[in-house]
Design an enzyme around this catalytic site. Structure first.
Site, short mmCIF file in Angstrom:
data_model
loop_
_atom_site.label_atom_id
_atom_site.label_comp_id
_atom_site.label_asym_id
_atom_site.label_seq_id
_atom_site.Cartn_x
_atom_site.Cartn_y
_atom_site.Cartn_z
N ARG A 1 -9.73 13.56 -7.54
CA ARG A 1 -11.02 12.91 -7.26
C ARG A 1 -11.24 11.64 -8.08
O ARG A 1 -12.37 11.22 -8.28
CB ARG A 1 -12.19 13.87 -7.48
CG ARG A 1 -12.13 15.05 -6.56
CD ARG A 1 -13.47 15.75 -6.45
NE ARG A 1 -13.31 16.87 -5.54
CZ ARG A 1 -12.75 18.02 -5.90
NH1 ARG A 1 -12.35 18.20 -7.14
NH2 ARG A 1 -12.62 18.98 -5.02
N HIS B 1 -0.24 -11.61 7.25
CA HIS B 1 -1.70 -11.59 7.26
C HIS B 1 -2.29 -13.01 7.16
O HIS B 1 -3.14 -13.41 7.96
CB HIS B 1 -2.21 -10.71 6.11
CG HIS B 1 -3.69 -10.71 5.95
ND1 HIS B 1 -4.53 -10.06 6.82
CD2 HIS B 1 -4.49 -11.30 5.03
CE1 HIS B 1 -5.79 -10.25 6.44
NE2 HIS B 1 -5.78 -11.00 5.35
N1 LIG Z 1 -8.19 -4.71 -0.94
C1 LIG Z 1 -8.53 -5.90 -0.53
O1 LIG Z 1 -9.62 -6.38 -0.78
C2 LIG Z 1 -7.53 -6.69 0.25
C3 LIG Z 1 -7.78 -8.05 0.51
C4 LIG Z 1 -6.82 -8.77 1.18
C5 LIG Z 1 -5.65 -8.17 1.60
N2 LIG Z 1 -5.44 -6.85 1.34
C6 LIG Z 1 -4.20 -6.20 1.77
O2 LIG Z 1 -3.11 -6.82 1.13
C7 LIG Z 1 -1.93 -6.64 1.92
C8 LIG Z 1 -1.19 -7.95 2.00
O3 LIG Z 1 -0.80 -8.31 0.70
P1 LIG Z 1 0.47 -9.22 0.44
O4 LIG Z 1 0.40 -10.43 1.27
O5 LIG Z 1 0.57 -9.33 -1.02
O6 LIG Z 1 1.66 -8.38 1.07
P2 LIG Z 1 2.66 -7.28 0.52
O7 LIG Z 1 2.10 -6.49 -0.58
O8 LIG Z 1 3.09 -6.56 1.75
O9 LIG Z 1 3.87 -8.15 -0.04
C9 LIG Z 1 4.53 -9.04 0.81
C10 LIG Z 1 6.05 -8.93 0.68
O10 LIG Z 1 6.48 -9.51 -0.54
C11 LIG Z 1 7.31 -8.61 -1.27
N3 LIG Z 1 7.04 -8.96 -2.66
C12 LIG Z 1 5.94 -8.68 -3.40
N4 LIG Z 1 5.97 -9.35 -4.57
C13 LIG Z 1 7.11 -10.07 -4.57
C14 LIG Z 1 7.70 -10.97 -5.50
N5 LIG Z 1 7.07 -11.34 -6.61
N6 LIG Z 1 8.91 -11.50 -5.19
C15 LIG Z 1 9.53 -11.19 -4.03
N7 LIG Z 1 9.00 -10.38 -3.10
C16 LIG Z 1 7.81 -9.81 -3.38
C17 LIG Z 1 6.93 -7.25 -0.78
O11 LIG Z 1 8.00 -6.35 -0.89
C18 LIG Z 1 6.58 -7.52 0.67
O12 LIG Z 1 7.73 -7.50 1.45
C19 LIG Z 1 -2.42 -6.15 3.26
O13 LIG Z 1 -2.14 -4.77 3.37
C20 LIG Z 1 -3.92 -6.36 3.22
O14 LIG Z 1 -4.63 -5.42 3.99
C21 LIG Z 1 -6.35 -6.11 0.67
ZN LIG Z 2 -7.46 -11.65 4.26
#
Ligand SMILES: NC(=O)c1ccc[n+]([C@@H]2O[C@H](COP(=O)([O-])OP(=O)(O)OC[C@H]3O[C@@H](n4cnc5c(N)ncnc54)[C@H](O)[C@@H]3O)[C@@H](O)[C@H]2O)c1
Ligand SMILES: [Zn+2]
Length: 362
Positions: free
Chosen positions: A124, A267
């Protein structure tokens, strides 16, 4: 290093932005977590393979923290399933983690959403910290306390509000982050400029002209300004009762395109298209000046982001707007930009949006 406070009463924390060596990152994380009885280091599996920086940090955290164990998560969005979250929780139980334990999420936005959600529901709720390794993760996902996972029916349909104890945005991680991922993150930075901080947009344009955008100092400044904006918005409206909804600019159609595109678009790339559509919709309603869309389009295009919305305005894509989780019956709170830094939330019928976006852009 820049330290930005997130004032949320007894859930307050700090966001540290900078290029950290492992010792420094380890100290900032351990200081914020206190002395947990055990620690789950939930780490993006691909990052762990590719990044010496992440490997060194994980090894050091295992040395310094009591009962710290690392779990490599499925890379990227693949970790945001209920079964992956269940697997992490099961693994934490097998590690013997109790209520005094903590989670550290090491990776991009997908990892911080997964790790925060696992921490929110395990026993939790136990504390967690985020070490963010992508630009999008830093400027958007890591700050604000929204955590969650996807369902087959749609993205982010389950989740919890759970604020981290500390966030590290380590710009050194950009060494291994593909340029395409950086550009996709910059779409959210453009969004920050449009909805709240016009200086961000000015700076991006200037850096694009003189070719300095990807220099560490430029990225540091833009990431810091964007996080500051996000902190300002989420602290004024922690649970999205009102103003926080402005962060959704470009996301109504963006999410629909993203889900229709499957793995084809990131995204931020879908949000780039969604922002163009939202500006066009603003023009139709007399909210958005006509000069703004070409200006934003030029910047996004220069970043290598997609800007051509028309091919995406197919019936099957538009139908996906109906599963938008921000929808209430047949309406959404839509974000229009009046000028960079000045936006307007308006309750609009989804059917009107669909009709108008086709009229404006096809
Ligand atoms: N919680 C929130 O408020 C919020 C806001 C915006 C987005 N999100 C979420 O965030 C996600 C998207 O995040 P993202 O764009 O970081 O994508 P991600 O976490 O999927 O990472 C993108 C890719 O980069 C790789 N990667 C990560 N760090 C790396 C690095 N330093 N070097 C090489 N490769 C690396 C990962 O393995 C992945 O393939 C989505 O699921 C979205 O829904 C959440
Ligand atoms: Zn966004």
């Amino acid at each position: 290093m820049t330290t930005l406070p997130v004032p949320l009463g007894n859930r307050s924390y700090q966001v540290h932005v900078g290029t950290f060596d492992a010792e420094q990152a380890c100290r900032l994380l351990t200081d914020a977590l206190g002395a947990p009885t055990g620690v789950a280091l939930l780490t993006d599996g691909r990052l762990l393979e590719r990044s010496a920086r992440a490997q060194t940090l994980v090894a050091l955290l295992q040395q310094r923290l009591r009962n710290a164990a690392v779990l490599a998560l499925p890379a990227g969005e693949a970790c945001k399933t209920m079964s992956a979250v269940e697997a992490s929780c099961q693994w934490m139980a097998e590690q013997g983690l109790d209520r005094g334990a903590a989670v550290v999420g090491i990776g991009g936005g997908a990892t911080s959403d997964h790790a925060g959600f696992a921490a929110a529901i395990y026993l939790r709720g136990i504390p967690f910290a985020t070490y963010s390794t992508t630009l999008l993760g830093m400027v958007d996902a890591a700050v604000g306390g929204k955590t969650g996972a996807d369902l087959p029916a749609g993205k982010n349909l389950v989740g919890a509000f759970h604020q981290p104890r500390v966030v590290l945005a380590d710009l050194g991680c950009f060494e291994t982050l593909p340029r395409r991922e950086i550009a996709a993150g910059l779409a959210e930075v453009v969004k920050a400029g449009l909805i709240a901080t016009p200086a961000i947009l000015d700076r991006i344009e200037r850096h694009l002209v003189d070719g300095t955008l990807y220099e560490p100092a430029a990225l540091d400044e833009l990431v810091t300004m964007s996080i500051r904006m996000k902190i300002d918005v989420v602290t004024s409206d922690e649970r999205e009762a009102g103003r926080r909804a402005i962060l959704n600019f470009g996301h109504t159609l963006g999410h629909a395109i993203e889900s229709a595109a499957g793995y084809e678009l990131l995204h931020g790339e879908a949000v780039s298209l969604g922002m163009i559509a939202a500006l066009a919709l603003g023009e139709i309603r007399g909210h958005t000046p006509r000069q703004l869309r070409p200006r934003v389009r030029a910047a996004l295009e220069h970043l290598g982001l997609p800007v051509d919305v028309a091919p995406w305005l197919r019936p099957d894509v538009l139908a996906r707007m109906d599963v938008d989780k921000k929808r209430r019956s047949d309406r959404v709170k839509f974000v229009f930009v009046r000028q960079p830094g000045d936006c307007l939330l308006e309750d609009v019928r989804l059917d009107d949006l669909k009709r108008d976006v086709v009229a404006a852009l096809v």
